[in-house]
Design an enzyme around this catalytic site. Structure first.
Site, PDB file in Angstrom:
ATOM      1  N   ASP A 258       0.868  -1.182   0.000  1.00 50.31           N
ATOM      2  CA  ASP A 258       0.000   0.000   0.000  1.00 50.31           C
ATOM      3  C   ASP A 258       0.908   1.237   0.000  1.00 50.31           C
ATOM      4  O   ASP A 258       1.600   1.498   0.991  1.00 50.31           O
ATOM      5  CB  ASP A 258      -0.877  -0.056   1.271  1.00 50.31           C
ATOM      6  CG  ASP A 258      -1.905   1.060   1.329  1.00 50.31           C
ATOM      7  OD1 ASP A 258      -1.679   2.112   0.702  1.00 50.31           O
ATOM      8  OD2 ASP A 258      -2.928   0.866   2.018  1.00 50.31           O
ATOM      9  N   HIS A 259       0.864   1.950  -1.092  1.00 49.37           N
ATOM     10  CA  HIS A 259       1.799   3.072  -1.249  1.00 49.37           C
ATOM     11  C   HIS A 259       1.481   4.236  -0.300  1.00 49.37           C
ATOM     12  O   HIS A 259       2.277   5.157  -0.144  1.00 49.37           O
ATOM     13  CB  HIS A 259       1.776   3.552  -2.700  1.00 49.37           C
ATOM     14  CG  HIS A 259       3.066   4.169  -3.153  1.00 49.37           C
ATOM     15  ND1 HIS A 259       4.115   4.424  -2.305  1.00 49.37           N
ATOM     16  CD2 HIS A 259       3.473   4.588  -4.375  1.00 49.37           C
ATOM     17  CE1 HIS A 259       5.101   4.975  -2.979  1.00 49.37           C
ATOM     18  NE2 HIS A 259       4.741   5.084  -4.240  1.00 49.37           N
TER      19      HIS A 259
END
Ligand code: CAO
Length: 436
Positions: A408-409
């Site tokens: 998850d950036h």
């Protein structure tokens, strides 16, 4: 008892437009609830009611010009004490890009002078909607719903966006399908026109995972980092252990080692053993290591969890893997068996492929995809001098394991993603790290 609610002292701003009426006869309103919105040359402001009560009659309409003491409405059942000199701040917001300040000495009801804030550029932290033409109430509502005002058609004077316009916009978006996110829907096609077909319902598991996968795909800004681990030594060790494992009734596959290596990497990079909290503004680091393992069953994908993998040995993990796989394929997993993972692994290594992009298993922030190991020529430099680039060495055959880490950036940045994945590869390549 009825009370006349009048425009407070709005300073130099006389003859300002009524651009929104926020209440209607019969409404029970609270003290300080906004009742109308006024718009001057440079700013808009919500006028709050100085007291609670029931709106009996509204004495202004949109488009009227008002000044200090203009009658706004009649309030029934109002408590008289609230008409006293109390601070009742008017909420003010910017119109267009105005940046000047304008004095607005305030009053409450009935011309009593009060200490209201000065009318100024903007009191709202509302950068996204800054250029939109809307009053504070509409801005607040848009912000609460996470909407961009500039995308909403305004039906108020000068295309001003009113609260009703926002409600209309939300209703429209919901009725369009796509989960109300304005997503295009798939076309309805009669496939039988092209050839024979057979229609079967999706299994319960597939329906459930479809919902979760779709949500995770939409919610999480995914990045997938690829790497390869040299597992030649690990594989040699595993082969040595196979007879011992077999005697104990354990099937020792590379996955047990991969789980152990993942725990080592999670310990070194706590952001991967974490979740975003519900507000999306805090990260929750977990001090336990529960690894979700995707298991393929005839009915679809399930993700049982190996708990406290940090406290278990390789054989113990391998044994548990075998047990949960059997349980999964016999549809015997309980909801508790599938809850609480901190990180997940999807291994397609027993099937094939060189890489894939797994979908993060929310609320985890990362997932490891494992593909099939294969023997590859790896360059071994035997004459490296510091600073020199010389192709003096040889290719040697090594067993390489492809790794694909999706994360998850919002939580993990690219450099951390690359570091985690290469550390994981290192743990798998160096048995010492893994077994310690
Ligand atoms: N490279 C090469 N061979 C591998 C390997 C890899 N990365 N991983 C496993 N293997 C080998 C095993 O050693 C085993 O070999 P033998 O049969 O010779 O002993 C064989 O492949 C089959 O392994 P397995 O699949 O039975 O066991 P596993 O521990 O690797 O995996 C499980 C267990 C439950 C994860 C797996 O059976 C499974 O269901 N995988 C699918 C997961 C999935 O569908 N993911 C997709 C999710 S995203 O849609």
């Amino acid at each position: 008892m009825s009370t006349e609610i009048r425009v407070p002292d709005i300073g130099s701003a006389a003859d300002v437009d009524v651009i929104e009426i926020q209440v209607k006869p019969g409404d029970v309103i609270e003290k300080e609830q906004s009742i109308i919105t006024l718009e001057g040359d440079k700013a808009t402001m919500d006028i709050p009611s100085p007291q609670a009560g029931t709106v009996k009659e509204i004495k202004v309409k949109v488009g009227d010009k008002v000044s200090k003491d203009s009658l706004i409405l009649i309030l029934d059942g109002a408590a008289s004490e609230t008409a006293s000199k109390k601070e009742v701040p008017a909420e003010v917001s910017r119109v267009g890009k105005a940046s000047q300040s304008e004095a607005c000495p305030p009053t409450s009801n009935g011309g009593h002078a009060n200490a209201l804030p000065t009318l100024r550029d903007s009191v709202e932290d509302d950068e996204d909607n800054g250029d939109a033409h809307a009053g504070p109430g509409a801005r607040r509502l848009a912000r609460e719903l996470g909407l961009e005002l500039t995308k909403i058609n305004g039906t108020g004077p000068k295309q001003r966006v009113l609260k009703e316009d926002i409600h209309q916009y939300v209703k429209g978006a919901l009725s369009k399908g796509g989960g109300g996110m304005g997503l295009p829907t798939a076309p309805v096609v009669d496939f039988s026109q092209f050839g024979p077909i057979e229609t079967k319902p999706l299994s319960r598991i597939k329906k459930l995972s479809a919902t979760n996968l779709h949500r995770n795909w939409l919610l999480v800004p995914h990045v997938t980092q690829f790497d390869e681990a040299d597992i030649t030594d690990l594989e040699s060790f595993r082969r040595d252990q196979l007879p011992i494992a077999e005697k104990q009734g354990v099937k020792l596959t590379p996955l047990a080692f991969i789980i152990k290596a993942s725990v080592a990497a999670l310990k070194a990079f706590p952001n991967f053993n974490a979740s975003l909290d519900a507000t999306g503004e805090q990260i929750v680091h977990k001090q336990y290591f529960h690894i979700g393992v995707a298991v393929d069953t005839p009915d679809g994908l399930v993700v049982p969890v190996i708990r406290n993998a940090d406290q278990k040995g390789i054989f113990e993990i391998a044994k548990e893997l075998g047990e949960i796989s059997v349980k999964a394929r016999n549809k015997a997993l309980t909801p508790g068996d599938m809850q609480g993972s901190t990180f997940s692994i999807s291994s397609l290594g027993g099937i094939g492929g060189t890489a894939f992009t797994p979908i993060v298993n929310v609320p985890n922030v990362a997932i490891l995809g494992v593909s099939k190991s294969s023997v590859k020529p790896v360059w071994r430099d035997i004459a490296s001098k510091q600073g020199a680039f010389e192709l003096a060495g040889e290719f040697i055959p090594r067993l390489m394991l492809p790794l694909s880490v999706s994360y998850d950036h919002r939580v993990v940045d690219g450099a951390e993603g690359a570091r985690f994945t290469s550390y994981l590869a290192k743990c798998l390549s160096d048995l010492k790290i893994l077994l310690l």
